[in-house]
Scaffold this active site. Structure first.
Site, PDB file in Angstrom:
ATOM      1  CE1 TYR A  32       1.114  -0.423   4.386  1.00 12.96           C
ATOM      2  CE2 TYR A  32       0.179   1.779   4.396  1.00 12.96           C
ATOM      3  CZ  TYR A  32       0.952   0.806   4.990  1.00 12.96           C
ATOM      4  OH  TYR A  32       1.571   1.076   6.186  1.00 12.96           O
ATOM      5  NE  ARG A  99      -5.548 -20.002   3.531  1.00 10.23           N
ATOM      6  CZ  ARG A  99      -4.667 -20.864   4.054  1.00 10.23           C
ATOM      7  NH1 ARG A  99      -4.653 -22.116   3.641  1.00 10.23           N
ATOM      8  NH2 ARG A  99      -3.817 -20.466   4.982  1.00 10.23           N
ATOM      9  CE  LYS A 147       3.241   2.967   3.202  1.00 12.48           C
ATOM     10  NZ  LYS A 147       3.630   3.215   4.594  1.00 12.48           N
ATOM     11  CD  GLU A 179      10.046   1.567  10.348  1.00 11.01           C
ATOM     12  OE1 GLU A 179      10.021   2.524   9.574  1.00 11.01           O
ATOM     13  OE2 GLU A 179       9.929   0.385   9.990  1.00 11.01           O
ATOM     14  CG  LEU A 204       8.414   2.375   4.647  1.00 12.94           C
ATOM     15  CD1 LEU A 204       8.189   1.120   3.814  1.00 12.94           C
ATOM     16  CD2 LEU A 204       7.093   3.049   4.943  1.00 12.94           C
TER      17      LEU A 204
END
Lengths: 284, 284
Positions: A32, A99, A147, A179, A204
């Site tokens: 995202y 799945r 991310k 972070e 990140l």
């Protein structure tokens, strides 16, 4: 009611649905980006698109749409939701398939979802007072540079902070800060040096981090990109975090201990001011 | 077309949808269980329900439905899909709410999804020949004892194996095997001792693991629950994995090296046989 983007369609948020077989839902197999919006304009869409591309590439996930398609979708969401200030959230997954731990067959279309949130970014009340954070052991996976939507642990850490009446958490691994739950972490030393973790799979690569470090450089502030310890945090005169939707957020208390005089410090305030100025100018 | 359960409704699989705001989709904030089905009956539903309850509790996630509701749903899915042999997949998430790292308001209903897959469990072709696995560095988060849907890394590891023409991967952390991508890992030493990792936050407490260790005990096989190293794997005379949908699966090659004579060994074969016998008897 918000208008939400789902796989090419703009729909009412109540009708915004995906298959239960989506790999984002079954395997957290999705990435995202969150792009902030100021005055109806996007802040550094290029930076976010470029990081999205990297995340996808690290996961060997294709992207069925172009940069222009995604940019158009961002603009359309801003328009349809009359968004002046806030964010556009974009999620891309490997799509829906029965799945299986193995990836779905070639040609399985991505799931692409976009929605907006209206937020008071510039005149943030929190930025005026600064926030308090706690330390939480960093138990996340080894590829925090990608991310992905594997955000359960950051969510749990946020709740731990909230239960203690605090507004955030900084992750600590082997005695060093990595972070924040959804932001990069910085301290300012007694000597006036800004210290933030160097880029690696442990954190990140923040789009806002990059922009804020450029601001610091412009202001001729000294910056060190390296791991900093819990002890160094205790000695810091200032602390702050950065992310797309908080810009530069002063941190005035860490793990129950006041930072400096317990008020947003001059470095964080200056960087916030300059970052907002630059973003307002550059937003498109 | 399968019939799928979504939040109280039985729907066609093509209509099985959830909100894009579901926390399972946005935050991987969900847990799951896979119960195998033999002759239309459930294998150890109680074990799976009990582990589900633990996973939920570790994440401070409530459950809106009762054990009986979930059992009824499992049976109904088996019935509606004429499932003789295969599995029932169950996923529970913290529900749908506007995106926020903080948990949604109290009273937000779970999202509950269930579906079936038809599989040849007893007469598995793979079990006859055994499988080959590779080693993959264990980069997963620190709470692998909670059965969350954060399965991206196991999925990537499975694909790594597949690309090398192998059927599975064993995770290695600090030189010791933790477990397989979606199963527990075992070796048999030259002395005939079965060794499998002891329970800790590093591995999932397998329902099949527990049952298989009980079978081993019944057969008076010697078992050690402890970490075993890559070097010990190289010296092993047998290896196997266990999980709800593979039962006991012989591993005949690890990281390119043949295990024993490269055929399913007597310990794995015996355990598989007894486990299936017991499961057929106990399935309800």
């Amino acid at each position: 009611m918000r208008t939400v983007f789902v796989n090419g369609n703009y729909v009412d948020e109540n009708d915004a649905k995906i298959s239960v077989f989506d790999r984002g839902f079954l395997f957290a197999d999705g990435v995202y980006e969150v792009t902030s919006v100021l005055g109806g304009k996007l802040v550094d869409f290029e930076g976010h698109f470029s990081r999205l591309t990297r995340s996808l590439s690290e996961l060997e996930m294709g992207l069925d749409v172009s940069r222009d398609d995604l940019l158009g979708m961002h603009r359309e969401l801003v328009l349809r939701n009359n968004l002046d200030e806030g964010l556009v959230y974009l999620q891309v997954t490997r799509g829906a398939a029965d799945r299986d731990f193995a990836f779905p067959p070639e040609g399985t279309p991505n799931t692409i979802v976009g929605f907006t949130q209206s937020l008071n970014l510039i005149n943030s009340e929190k930025a005026k007072t600064g926030i308090s954070v706690i330390f939480v052991e960093d138990l996340r996976w080894g590829r925090c540079d990608i991310k992905t939507v594997q955000l359960l642990y950051p969510s749990l850490a946020s709740m731990q902070a909230r239960k203690k009446g605090k507004q955030g958490a900084w992750f600590v691994r082997d005695g060093f800060i990595t972070e924040g739950t959804a932001n990069n972490a910085y301290i300012v030393t007694k000597e006036g040096t800004i210290v933030t973790r160097d880029l690696s799979p442990s954190i990140l690569s923040g789009i806002t981090r990059k922009a804020v470090l450029a601001c610091a450089d412009k202001l001729q502030m000294k910056v060190e990109e390296r791991a900093f310890s819990v002890d160094e945090v205790a000695d810091a005169v200032e602390a702050f975090t950065t992310a797309a939707t908080i810009f530069v957020m002063p941190v005035v208390e860490i793990e129950g201990k006041q930072v400096g005089d317990g008020k947003p410090g001059p470095v964080a305030r200056k960087l916030r001011e300059i970052y907002i100025e630059e973003s307002l100018k550059a937003a498109t």
